[in-house]
Design a protein around this motif. Sequence first.
Motif, PDB file in Angstrom:
ATOM      1  N   TYR A   1       6.449  -7.299  79.725  1.00 45.02           N
ATOM      2  CA  TYR A   1       5.929  -8.078  78.480  1.00 45.02           C
ATOM      3  C   TYR A   1       4.514  -8.756  78.583  1.00 45.02           C
ATOM      4  N   GLU A   2       4.304  -8.761  79.837  1.00 46.08           N
ATOM      5  CA  GLU A   2       3.195  -9.671  80.391  1.00 46.08           C
ATOM      6  C   GLU A   2       1.951  -8.895  80.574  1.00 46.08           C
ATOM      7  N   ALA A   3       0.836  -9.693  80.594  1.00 45.44           N
ATOM      8  CA  ALA A   3      -0.380  -8.934  80.599  1.00 45.44           C
ATOM      9  C   ALA A   3      -0.895  -8.218  82.027  1.00 45.44           C
ATOM     10  N   LYS A   4      -0.285  -9.053  82.905  1.00 44.79           N
ATOM     11  CA  LYS A   4      -0.866  -8.655  84.203  1.00 44.79           C
ATOM     12  C   LYS A   4       0.088  -8.964  85.233  1.00 44.79           C
ATOM     13  N   LEU A   5       0.153  -7.803  86.314  1.00 45.91           N
ATOM     14  CA  LEU A   5       1.030  -7.738  87.460  1.00 45.91           C
ATOM     15  C   LEU A   5       0.492  -7.288  88.745  1.00 45.91           C
ATOM     16  N   TYR A   6      -0.584  -8.268  88.989  1.00 46.75           N
ATOM     17  CA  TYR A   6      -1.206  -7.707  90.263  1.00 46.75           C
ATOM     18  C   TYR A   6      -0.349  -8.213  91.611  1.00 46.75           C
ATOM     19  N   THR A   7      -1.216  -7.721  92.659  1.00 48.58           N
ATOM     20  CA  THR A   7      -0.554  -7.469  94.081  1.00 48.58           C
ATOM     21  C   THR A   7       0.112  -9.088  94.300  1.00 48.58           C
ATOM     22  N   LYS A   8      -0.553 -10.102  94.277  1.00 49.99           N
ATOM     23  CA  LYS A   8       0.252 -11.377  94.425  1.00 49.99           C
ATOM     24  C   LYS A   8       1.545 -11.862  93.630  1.00 49.99           C
TER      25      LYS A   8
ATOM     26  N   VAL B   1      -8.294  15.580  95.651  1.00 46.65           N
ATOM     27  CA  VAL B   1      -7.488  14.467  95.541  1.00 46.65           C
ATOM     28  C   VAL B   1      -7.085  13.677  94.341  1.00 46.65           C
ATOM     29  N   PRO B   2      -5.956  13.764  94.073  1.00 47.73           N
ATOM     30  CA  PRO B   2      -5.649  13.284  92.788  1.00 47.73           C
ATOM     31  C   PRO B   2      -5.774  11.691  92.589  1.00 47.73           C
ATOM     32  N   VAL B   3      -5.971  11.104  91.505  1.00 48.97           N
ATOM     33  CA  VAL B   3      -6.447   9.835  91.372  1.00 48.97           C
ATOM     34  C   VAL B   3      -5.162   9.257  90.460  1.00 48.97           C
ATOM     35  N   TYR B   4      -4.444   8.257  90.520  1.00 50.93           N
ATOM     36  CA  TYR B   4      -3.412   7.676  89.533  1.00 50.93           C
ATOM     37  C   TYR B   4      -4.144   6.511  89.176  1.00 50.93           C
ATOM     38  N   SER B   5      -3.901   6.192  87.971  1.00 49.29           N
ATOM     39  CA  SER B   5      -4.175   4.574  87.438  1.00 49.29           C
ATOM     40  C   SER B   5      -3.184   4.494  86.498  1.00 49.29           C
ATOM     41  N   VAL B   6      -3.516   3.232  85.621  1.00 50.48           N
ATOM     42  CA  VAL B   6      -2.393   2.728  84.678  1.00 50.48           C
ATOM     43  C   VAL B   6      -2.174   3.928  83.333  1.00 50.48           C
ATOM     44  N   PHE B   7      -1.295   4.722  83.645  1.00 48.49           N
ATOM     45  CA  PHE B   7      -0.615   5.369  82.662  1.00 48.49           C
ATOM     46  C   PHE B   7       0.808   5.367  82.429  1.00 48.49           C
ATOM     47  N   THR B   8       1.395   5.585  81.418  1.00 44.10           N
ATOM     48  CA  THR B   8       2.938   5.456  81.372  1.00 44.10           C
ATOM     49  C   THR B   8       3.712   6.874  81.690  1.00 44.10           C
ATOM     50  N   ARG B   9       2.949   7.952  81.921  1.00 46.09           N
ATOM     51  CA  ARG B   9       3.695   9.129  82.194  1.00 46.09           C
ATOM     52  C   ARG B   9       3.216   9.465  83.793  1.00 46.09           C
ATOM     53  N   PRO B  10       4.392   9.652  84.552  1.00 49.48           N
ATOM     54  CA  PRO B  10       4.108  10.204  85.885  1.00 49.48           C
ATOM     55  C   PRO B  10       3.214  11.194  86.104  1.00 49.48           C
ATOM     56  N   GLU B  11       3.075  12.291  85.701  1.00 52.01           N
ATOM     57  CA  GLU B  11       2.346  13.199  85.764  1.00 52.01           C
ATOM     58  C   GLU B  11       0.824  13.051  85.346  1.00 52.01           C
ATOM     59  N   THR B  12       0.347  12.114  84.565  1.00 54.52           N
ATOM     60  CA  THR B  12      -0.974  11.575  84.032  1.00 54.52           C
ATOM     61  C   THR B  12      -1.656  11.398  85.117  1.00 54.52           C
ATOM     62  N   VAL B  13      -2.942  12.031  85.441  1.00 57.36           N
ATOM     63  CA  VAL B  13      -4.078  11.565  86.472  1.00 57.36           C
ATOM     64  C   VAL B  13      -5.175  11.149  86.023  1.00 57.36           C
ATOM     65  N   LYS B  14      -5.745  10.296  86.242  1.00 57.03           N
ATOM     66  CA  LYS B  14      -7.160   9.790  85.971  1.00 57.03           C
ATOM     67  C   LYS B  14      -8.201  10.881  86.195  1.00 57.03           C
TER      68      LYS B  14
ATOM     69  N   GLY C   1      -2.397  -3.072  81.482  1.00 60.96           N
ATOM     70  CA  GLY C   1      -2.096  -2.288  80.199  1.00 60.96           C
ATOM     71  C   GLY C   1      -1.058  -2.629  79.308  1.00 60.96           C
ATOM     72  N   ALA C   2      -1.305  -2.910  77.993  1.00 55.94           N
ATOM     73  CA  ALA C   2      -0.548  -3.260  77.109  1.00 55.94           C
ATOM     74  C   ALA C   2       0.936  -2.671  77.274  1.00 55.94           C
ATOM     75  N   SER C   3       0.848  -1.306  77.152  1.00 59.51           N
ATOM     76  CA  SER C   3       2.168  -0.483  77.384  1.00 59.51           C
ATOM     77  C   SER C   3       2.521   0.033  78.787  1.00 59.51           C
TER      78      SER C   3
END
Length: 252
Positions: free
Chosen positions: A193-200, A76-89, A116-118
């Motif tokens: 440009y903000e540091a966090k963008l969580y669910t809320k 099962v692929p696991v996706y995290s905070v990466f800037t490229r769509p094909e990158t998996v954790k 993630g900064a970027s």
Amino acid sequence: MALGERSETIDRADFIDVATETLQELIDDLRAAKEELAELQTGPTKTFSLSDSSRFQVRSGIRIRNVDLREHPGDVPVYSVFTRPETVKGYISKEWLLERGVEPEPYPSVTVMATGASAVGTVFYREANCVMTDDVVIVQSWPMEDDRLQLSFEDDAESVEESIDDITPEHDIDLAYLAVALSQTIAQGGYLYEAKLYTKRVAQLSVEVPVNAEGDPDIERQRQIAAVAKRLDQIRSKLQETGAWSKSVRLA
């Protein structure tokens, strides 16, 4: 290019011909995409808030550590905070997920990078049968109340898999379009440009959606806009490839 390899050598006149032809094709593609977008975007639109639980669900992924991936490898692929769509954790065991009451996403979804900064604010469309980490926000255009989304994890993996309906829940906002519209909302709002963008915070966002004469979402026009946006991404990739080729070749 590997150490010791020689770059391609091309005659200057041939370089001009190849570059001109390639760039002209890209210009034609860009012009066609611009004209099609302009035509598709002339129709009426309506603002929809992601906080509308009768139409959207917004939730975070799950906690998966690097040690979990090492100790429980799987398919099962696991996706995290990466800037490229094909990158998996990494890839995690489905049995390990089921033991924790988690099923790989049975339907496609749109994801927003929460940190993630970027990466923060980056939006991707994800196919089914994957999972996201808890620093990724999952958005789907149907309510949580859909009975098909309420799976029982007390059964074994085989019975749970058989209980999943192959048909995406009924919805009138196309997921591929939702990814495009949400990317636009986030970019215009300066959230990149903000540091966090969580669910809320994601749930407080709104998207502009094409609608028909009755004011209902026009899913066909949404799909057409999403298709043009996908072609535009392909054109951007070709532009990058052309630039890389131009820089790498040696002129004879």
